[in-house]
Design an enzyme around this catalytic site. Sequence first.
Site, PDB file in Angstrom:
ATOM      1  N   SER A 254       0.636  -1.183  -0.107  1.00  0.00           N
ATOM      2  CA  SER A 254      -0.094   0.011  -0.104  1.00  0.00           C
ATOM      3  C   SER A 254       0.960   1.103  -0.031  1.00  0.00           C
ATOM      4  CB  SER A 254      -0.870   0.001   1.044  1.00  0.00           C
ATOM      5  OG  SER A 254      -0.320  -0.177   2.538  1.00  0.00           O
TER       6      SER A 254
ATOM      7  N   HIS B 130      -2.277  -8.829   2.284  1.00  0.00           N
ATOM      8  CA  HIS B 130      -1.940  -7.489   2.792  1.00  0.00           C
ATOM      9  C   HIS B 130      -2.779  -7.017   3.799  1.00  0.00           C
ATOM     10  CE1 HIS B 130       0.209  -3.828   3.325  1.00  0.00           C
ATOM     11  NE2 HIS B 130      -0.129  -3.205   2.314  1.00  0.00           N
TER      12      HIS B 130
ATOM     13  N   HIS C 290       6.225 -12.852   8.515  1.00  0.00           N
ATOM     14  CA  HIS C 290       6.571 -11.578   8.156  1.00  0.00           C
ATOM     15  C   HIS C 290       7.436 -11.535   6.844  1.00  0.00           C
ATOM     16  CE1 HIS C 290       7.003  -7.288   7.915  1.00  0.00           C
ATOM     17  NE2 HIS C 290       5.590  -7.162   8.437  1.00  0.00           N
TER      18      HIS C 290
ATOM     19  N   ARG D 183       4.002  -4.434  17.220  1.00  0.00           N
ATOM     20  CA  ARG D 183       2.698  -4.023  17.287  1.00  0.00           C
ATOM     21  C   ARG D 183       2.052  -5.201  17.949  1.00  0.00           C
ATOM     22  NH1 ARG D 183       2.222  -2.840  10.950  1.00  0.00           N
ATOM     23  NH2 ARG D 183       3.344  -5.263  11.166  1.00  0.00           N
TER      24      ARG D 183
ATOM     25  N   ASP E 123      -1.495  -8.510  12.697  1.00  0.00           N
ATOM     26  CA  ASP E 123      -2.841  -9.047  12.587  1.00  0.00           C
ATOM     27  C   ASP E 123      -3.386 -10.328  13.295  1.00  0.00           C
ATOM     28  OD1 ASP E 123      -3.476  -7.281  10.289  1.00  0.00           O
ATOM     29  OD2 ASP E 123      -2.125  -8.632   9.195  1.00  0.00           O
TER      30      ASP E 123
END
Length: 466
Positions: free
Chosen positions: A272, A302, A348, A357, A403
């Site tokens: 993105s 993504h 990843h 995160r 995620d």
Amino acid sequence: MNIFAKSLLSKSQSGQRMFASVVRNKLEAKIVEQQKVFSAFKKEHGNTKIGEITVGSVCGGMRGMAGILYETSKLHPIQGINYREKDLYEIKEQAPRAEGGREPLPEGVLWLLLTGEFPNEQELKEFQSELYQRGHLSKDEERLIQAFPKDMHPMTQFSMGVMACQPNSKYAKAYRDGVHKSKYWETTLEDALDVCAKVPRIAGLVFNNSYGHGKPMPDQDPSLDYSANYARYLGIEDKNFSELMRLYLVLHAYIYFIFINFISDHEGGNVSAHATHLVGSTLADPYLSFAAGMNGLAGPLHGLANQECLRFLLDFQTKYGTKWTEHDIRDYVRDTLASGKVVPGYGHAVLRQTDPRFMCELEFANHYIHDDNLVNLVKACYRVIPDALAQTGKVSNPWPNVDAGSGALLMHYGLNQFDYYTVLFGVSRALGVMSAQVWSRALGLPIERPNSLTLNHLMKKVKNEL
Ligand code: AMX
């Protein structure tokens, strides 16, 4: 109306109405200085080699090739994301917060991404007021978004909603009017701030259109910050959910902050950010560039991964109920891998440890959420899945990414519209990719045009036949 919500509009030299932006004043001197540094650096080191390209990198989606100059963030394989040389933990500690809150304010992080430093209290207040004013959509724009088919995927609506606002581009107008290239950054900044300010409203309209069942859309509330207003558009007024939104919007700017949306930036090579950067390199305006990035974010590998991840957890609960064991998780992962699927939320392309995160998400959960079976499952997965993936012998990074936990946190507060999750990510990512675009225009980066090869050419190159 807060004291700063007065009109900040003024006329630029080109006669366009522009905001007397508080961040613009801060940026101007920095940009002039950095333009000189950049130009001297290019002159001195234009031919200095910094790496090698292998057949693996060409065939592997340009993995690991350093090829993009991207000023605002950098992803480190071990530390995770850095925003302006600050890691996530420093950001959490140093960023301004809402009164009584623990999570960083996305507005403060946007300021950091643009200027390299956090705003002082006064600057932050004025900046929040500026974003509030920029965040309005016209009645026509709102009507257009509300007319999208209700069953259209929320990401398609979101991307189209951004495009619906594109005719407002101040950069596109300045370009048409022949602005000098050294000034591109000024109207890019205008558009970038407008886009960042408007995306919560666009995303809120999309939510209302898809799931609102005809309920009226609340107006922007000037007494609330960026994230609390967004939470309100989603119909969730729990104070802790606003905290989650602050974290989420920061995490996903480049990183995925706490939840996902801390602020969404993940350096320039992710799809993105790169799509936004690539389209921007044609001198397309920030609306066009950002919408391109959002179309990339909509892909399953993504931005769609967070909803895949939640589905994975819910399917597990459907199969094993709420009295599951870690042994059940091991079996479930084994079956998932045996059926040729990936375990969503793990792995990843760059990181080689647990995504900071994800750690922020865990920390949030430990502080705010107790006795939630789904959140407990996320924690148990973290104890079991890395080992299971490592045993396959092929997964480069068996650790959770952002995620892995975000969906369960959102579910906890009642946001259970999975198809919408990527839109949350998109709102956050605006902050990262739009601030980067200001710097790309400030440094006068050229149109991107890498070389491509056919397999035949590549084979000949390997044999030195070309
Ligand atoms: N479960 C099962 N297998 C996995 C895996 C996972 N979570 N992660 C990697 N693998 C497999 C790959 O499919 C690949 O298999 P192959 O050789 O048979 O094709 C092999 O391990 C090597 O891949 P890799 O070098 O470790 O990863 P990558 O850089 O090619 O891909 C990523 C990275 C994120 C796409 C991958 O780890 C993945 O598909 N993870 C699950 C989906 C996910 O969580 N995506 C979120 C990413 C963050 C984001 O953008 N939101």
